[in-house]
Each structure stands twice: as C-alpha cells, then as structure tokens.
Design an enzyme around this catalytic site. Sequence first.
Site, PDB file in Angstrom:
ATOM      1  N   GLN A   1      13.109 -16.655  26.826  1.00  0.00           N
ATOM      2  CA  GLN A   1      13.231 -15.608  25.814  1.00  0.00           C
ATOM      3  C   GLN A   1      12.012 -14.668  25.893  1.00  0.00           C
ATOM      4  O   GLN A   1      10.877 -15.124  25.881  1.00  0.00           O
ATOM      5  CB  GLN A   1      13.319 -16.294  24.437  1.00  0.00           C
ATOM      6  CG  GLN A   1      13.819 -15.433  23.321  1.00  0.00           C
ATOM      7  CD  GLN A   1      15.259 -14.968  23.502  1.00  0.00           C
ATOM      8  OE1 GLN A   1      16.102 -15.682  24.036  1.00  0.00           O
ATOM      9  NE2 GLN A   1      15.528 -13.746  23.094  1.00  0.00           N
TER      10      GLN A   1
ATOM     11  N   ASP B   1      19.841 -14.993  33.622  1.00  0.00           N
ATOM     12  CA  ASP B   1      19.460 -13.693  33.069  1.00  0.00           C
ATOM     13  C   ASP B   1      19.304 -12.660  34.193  1.00  0.00           C
ATOM     14  O   ASP B   1      19.152 -11.471  33.929  1.00  0.00           O
ATOM     15  CB  ASP B   1      18.123 -13.809  32.310  1.00  0.00           C
ATOM     16  CG  ASP B   1      18.300 -13.650  30.808  1.00  0.00           C
ATOM     17  OD1 ASP B   1      19.374 -13.178  30.383  1.00  0.00           O
ATOM     18  OD2 ASP B   1      17.363 -14.003  30.066  1.00  0.00           O
TER      19      ASP B   1
ATOM     20  N   LYS C   1      22.714 -17.307  20.625  1.00  0.00           N
ATOM     21  CA  LYS C   1      23.103 -17.821  21.940  1.00  0.00           C
ATOM     22  C   LYS C   1      23.596 -19.264  21.806  1.00  0.00           C
ATOM     23  O   LYS C   1      24.604 -19.653  22.390  1.00  0.00           O
ATOM     24  CB  LYS C   1      21.914 -17.754  22.912  1.00  0.00           C
ATOM     25  CG  LYS C   1      21.617 -16.326  23.355  1.00  0.00           C
ATOM     26  CD  LYS C   1      20.272 -16.171  24.031  1.00  0.00           C
ATOM     27  CE  LYS C   1      19.974 -14.693  24.244  1.00  0.00           C
ATOM     28  NZ  LYS C   1      18.632 -14.406  24.726  1.00  0.00           N
TER      29      LYS C   1
END
Length: 296
Positions: free
Chosen positions: A96, A119, A52
């Site tokens: 994460q 997200d 990322k």
Amino acid sequence: MSAIIIDGKQTAANYRNELKDKISNYNSQEVPVLAVVSVGDDPASKVYVRTKQKFAQEVGMGCEVIELADSIGENALLEIIDELNDNHHINGIIVQLPLPKHINTLKVLSHINPSKDVDGFTPYNTGLLSYNDPRGFISATPKGILELLKSTAVDLKGKHAVVIGRSNIVGKPIAMLLLNQDCTVTVTHSKTENLETIVKTADIVIAACGRAKMVKASWIKEGAIIIDVGINRVDGKLCGDVDFDEVKEKASFITPVPGGVGPMTVAMLLSNTFEAFCKQQDHHDCHCHHKNCKCH
Ligand code: NAD
C-alpha cells in the site's frame, strides 16, 4: 446535451460477479490469495485496504493484510516481501502506497517477485507494458480506466488523449496503455504551460492530478470523453479533478467521483490476482522437464 455517465460501480460489480464464478468453477483445492502490506496508520490507506479485503472475500479470494508500524526499517520490510515471495499460498502481493519517507519505494516495489506483482509496479512489469507485451501485469487503475473507455464502444484508434498527471502509478502507465491502443497521447503535469489550451484539443481527457475540480467546462472540447481519476475531499465530500456538474454538459461520456474509476481499480486488482493464481497453478501442476514449457 448532457453526457452519458460511465457507471464504474456497476461495471466493477459485473466484473466481480464474473470473477466469483471463475474462482468457484476453477478446478483447484486452493483459492487465490492476495497479500496486502500496509505500513503506518494513514486513515485513507486503511479505508482502501479494508475495501480490498471486503471485495476479495466477496469473490471468494483470500486476503492477508500485513500491518506494520510506521517505524519499520527498510531491510525488515524487504525481508517480509522475501517471505511473501517464497510463500506458495500467496499468489499476489501489493504494498500500500505511500510508504513512510525513510523507505525507498522503488527498492521495495522492485523486490516483489514480478509473477506476484499484481499492482504491476515492478520495473519488470512496467517494462513489459512499454513493450506492449501481454505477459506482464498492468496496474489496476490504468487497466480499469481502459475497461471503462472500452465500455463506451468508442473506437480509441487515432484519438487524441490528454493525460493530466505523470505519476508512476497513474499518469505514466495510462499514457503507455493508451499509446498501445493507438491513441495519440499527450502527457501533461504541474510544469506544463498552457494546460487549458492542450486539454481543449483532447478527444479523451484523463484527469489524474489530485486537484479538486480543476478541469472546467471551458477547457473541454464538445463531445470529449472524460475519465476522472482524482479523489479529493472538499468540506468532507469526495470530488474528482473535474468540475463534474459543468463538464458533464459538454462531454459525451464522463465518470463520476465516487463511483467511476475507484471501484474499477479494486476489481482489476482482484482480476490480476486471479490471473497470477492461474499462472502459478499451471506451474505447480506441470512439473515437466521440457525446456520450452512455460513452467520454466
Ligand atoms: P501524484 O500526486 O503522485 O501525481 C499528481 C500528478 O499531477 C503529478 O504528476 C503532477 O505533476 C500533476 N499535477 C499536479 N498539479 C497539477 C496541475 N495544477 N496541473 C497539471 N498537473 C498537475 O498523484 P497520483 O498518485 O497520480 O494520483 C492522482 C489523483 O488520482 C489523486 O487524487 C489520487 O487520490 C487519485 N487516485 C485515484 C485512484 C483510483 O483508483 N480512483 C488511484 C490512484 C490515484
């Protein structure tokens, strides 16, 4: 006849190039910044975080990785999210997953300001998805899958899509997204009976169960579109949830692993971060007092 391979790697590279242009042409002194909160030292997570970071830099975005010890308490983690929510230089925040067992994942994700939730995992954004309301952020993997399906130019309307897996990060949101595209959707999972029979009726199969090469050619209707989300390691080699070599002989389109859904996930995350940045910039520039303006 062998299936057309959907090239996620190339499609994602095209997306990133477009995004790079959009960012460099954006009339602002600032660049979009993504914050990645990474708890613990799971090696697979570290690889994802580095990917990322690399692609964020490539498109001209900032990426701040906040690395935290596995032992961090839930409240301390919530405080860090608070700081990121309040920091005007941060446009997107992701945590994460998975988080260590002692931390309540839903509580942490719900703490992210929905306008920075790139997200799309907060209940607010998943709620907007279920209302088919475009104001929300759609989570990156389902969004990437939809882009790959659209790249086939096949009309999705009325198609029977069978989703294998019902997780909050893949199965459920992709099912909702496909429903919003007028597909007829069946969601299956580990307790589903006669899975093979159900998959055989699918025009579109989304395999997201994390079971290496589980979906066999005998499960597939001739000409079906196959999207393989799974990432499994067998004898040190990556493979998906679909037995690619045999299924590609029956499908019309298929994604490979690696090089299918994975690269699209990262590209969509960056695209969401840019979207968040643009919306937040609009708010900063506006400062108006009109009740109906979007800055309120
Ligand atoms: P998960 O473990 O949270 O969920 C797996 C789902 O599959 C569950 O709903 C379970 O009921 C179902 N399942 C398990 N065994 C099954 C079986 N035998 N038959 C039918 N259903 C079964 O996993 P997840 O986070 O949704 O991820 C799924 C896979 O996708 C994993 O391999 C993961 O690594 C991969 N993944 C890839 C990306 C990407 O960007 N390519 C993103 C997220 C997840």
